[in-house]
Design a protein around this motif. Structure first.
Motif, PDB file in Angstrom:
ATOM      1  N   MET A  79      -5.285  -2.801 -13.716  1.00 17.28           N
ATOM      2  CA  MET A  79      -5.877  -3.611 -13.163  1.00 17.28           C
ATOM      3  C   MET A  79      -5.203  -4.244 -11.961  1.00 17.28           C
ATOM      4  O   MET A  79      -5.703  -4.028 -10.763  1.00 17.28           O
ATOM      5  CB  MET A  79      -6.392  -4.685 -14.048  1.00 17.28           C
ATOM      6  N   ALA A  80      -3.940  -4.257 -12.024  1.00 15.94           N
ATOM      7  CA  ALA A  80      -3.167  -4.838 -11.041  1.00 15.94           C
ATOM      8  C   ALA A  80      -3.107  -3.728  -9.715  1.00 15.94           C
ATOM      9  O   ALA A  80      -3.171  -3.977  -8.725  1.00 15.94           O
ATOM     10  CB  ALA A  80      -1.694  -5.119 -11.403  1.00 15.94           C
ATOM     11  N   ALA A  81      -2.895  -2.298 -10.374  1.00 12.82           N
ATOM     12  CA  ALA A  81      -2.816  -1.298  -9.522  1.00 12.82           C
ATOM     13  C   ALA A  81      -4.209  -1.064  -8.435  1.00 12.82           C
ATOM     14  O   ALA A  81      -4.303  -0.862  -7.551  1.00 12.82           O
ATOM     15  CB  ALA A  81      -2.687   0.125 -10.183  1.00 12.82           C
ATOM     16  N   ALA A  82      -5.197  -1.373  -9.379  1.00 13.03           N
ATOM     17  CA  ALA A  82      -6.587  -1.487  -8.673  1.00 13.03           C
ATOM     18  C   ALA A  82      -6.497  -2.501  -7.704  1.00 13.03           C
ATOM     19  O   ALA A  82      -7.114  -2.131  -6.418  1.00 13.03           O
ATOM     20  CB  ALA A  82      -7.751  -1.553  -9.761  1.00 13.03           C
ATOM     21  N   ARG A  86      -6.861  -1.777  -3.571  1.00 12.91           N
ATOM     22  CA  ARG A  86      -8.132  -2.683  -2.793  1.00 12.91           C
ATOM     23  C   ARG A  86      -7.550  -3.293  -1.626  1.00 12.91           C
ATOM     24  O   ARG A  86      -7.933  -3.246  -0.363  1.00 12.91           O
ATOM     25  CB  ARG A  86      -8.890  -3.526  -3.643  1.00 12.91           C
ATOM     26  N   GLY A  87      -6.360  -3.939  -1.930  1.00 11.13           N
ATOM     27  CA  GLY A  87      -5.742  -4.762  -0.911  1.00 11.13           C
ATOM     28  C   GLY A  87      -4.803  -4.071   0.071  1.00 11.13           C
ATOM     29  O   GLY A  87      -4.549  -4.271   1.264  1.00 11.13           O
ATOM     30  N   SER A  88      -4.666  -2.634  -0.296  1.00  9.76           N
ATOM     31  CA  SER A  88      -3.884  -1.852   0.834  1.00  9.76           C
ATOM     32  C   SER A  88      -4.746  -0.796   1.493  1.00  9.76           C
ATOM     33  O   SER A  88      -4.351  -0.418   2.580  1.00  9.76           O
ATOM     34  CB  SER A  88      -2.965  -0.665   0.003  1.00  9.76           C
ATOM     35  N   THR A  89      -6.064  -0.873   1.205  1.00 12.87           N
ATOM     36  CA  THR A  89      -6.961  -0.011   1.915  1.00 12.87           C
ATOM     37  C   THR A  89      -7.476  -1.005   3.290  1.00 12.87           C
ATOM     38  O   THR A  89      -8.150  -1.911   2.871  1.00 12.87           O
ATOM     39  CB  THR A  89      -8.172   0.152   0.849  1.00 12.87           C
TER      40      THR A  89
END
Length: 188
Positions: A79-82, A86-89
């Motif tokens: 979930m943290a990776a998701a 999201r924040g990196s896109t």
């Protein structure tokens, strides 16, 4: 004197009768004691079997709970990776489809790894993150770290940062800081 002898004979007869009665009572008590001992022995065996059953059930529960704890930690990481993807896109992903997060393979670039997916073939980012166990106790306490990478970098190839290659319980080890890496993939 005859009276004394007669009295002695009567006394012996009565004593013999009492002795016989006492012997019978002792035999009856011995039988009852044996019955109690058998019942107690059986009860102790049943009690021991119940205790053994409880110990086995508790051990199985502990093992199942440990596996749940491991699974929950991996899910929290996913979930943290998701969220990191999201924040990196730059645009957060667009279109009517969800985006995907996949574990990064050592030595393979995310741009190539996303292309292997059936439908999410475009790499949006590569992220690497770690978090620490326990509740934060201050507003300046570091609870985790992250890196954002470009899709065409190989970056860190430490096996401790590769979820698929890591031991299942590796996430529970607090003596190793593992930055697990993920590829952020989207539909074209």
């Amino acid at each position: 004197m005859k009276l004394i002898v007669l009295f002695a004979c009567v006394s012996l007869a009565l004593a013999g009768s009492k002795l016989k009665k006492l012997k019978n009572e002792m035999a009856d008590l011995e039988d009852k004691f044996a019955t109690v001992m058998n019942d107690t022995s059986s009860s102790l065996e049943e009690l021991q079997a119940d205790v053994d059953g409880l110990l086995t059930a508790f051990k199985e529960y502990k093992e199942a709970q440990a596996q749940k704890d491991i699974n929950n930690q991996w899910q929290a990481l996913h979930m943290a990776a998701a969220a990191a993807c999201r924040g990196s896109t730059p645009q957060g992903g667009k279109g009517p489809w969800s985006n995907s997060v996949i574990p990064k393979e050592n030595g393979v670039k995310c741009i190539d790894q996303c292309k292997r997916n059936a439908d999410r073939t475009v790499c949006k980012a590569e992220v690497s993150l770690t978090g620490y166990p326990g509740k934060a106790t201050s507003y300046t306490q570091k609870v985790g770290h992250f890196y954002n990478y470009e899709c065409d970098g190989g970056w860190n190839t430490d096996i401790n940062h590769n979820e698929v290659a890591a031991d299942e319980a590796a996430i529970t080890k607090s003596d190793v800081t593992a930055y697990y890496r993920f590829c952020c993939c989207a539909k074209p």
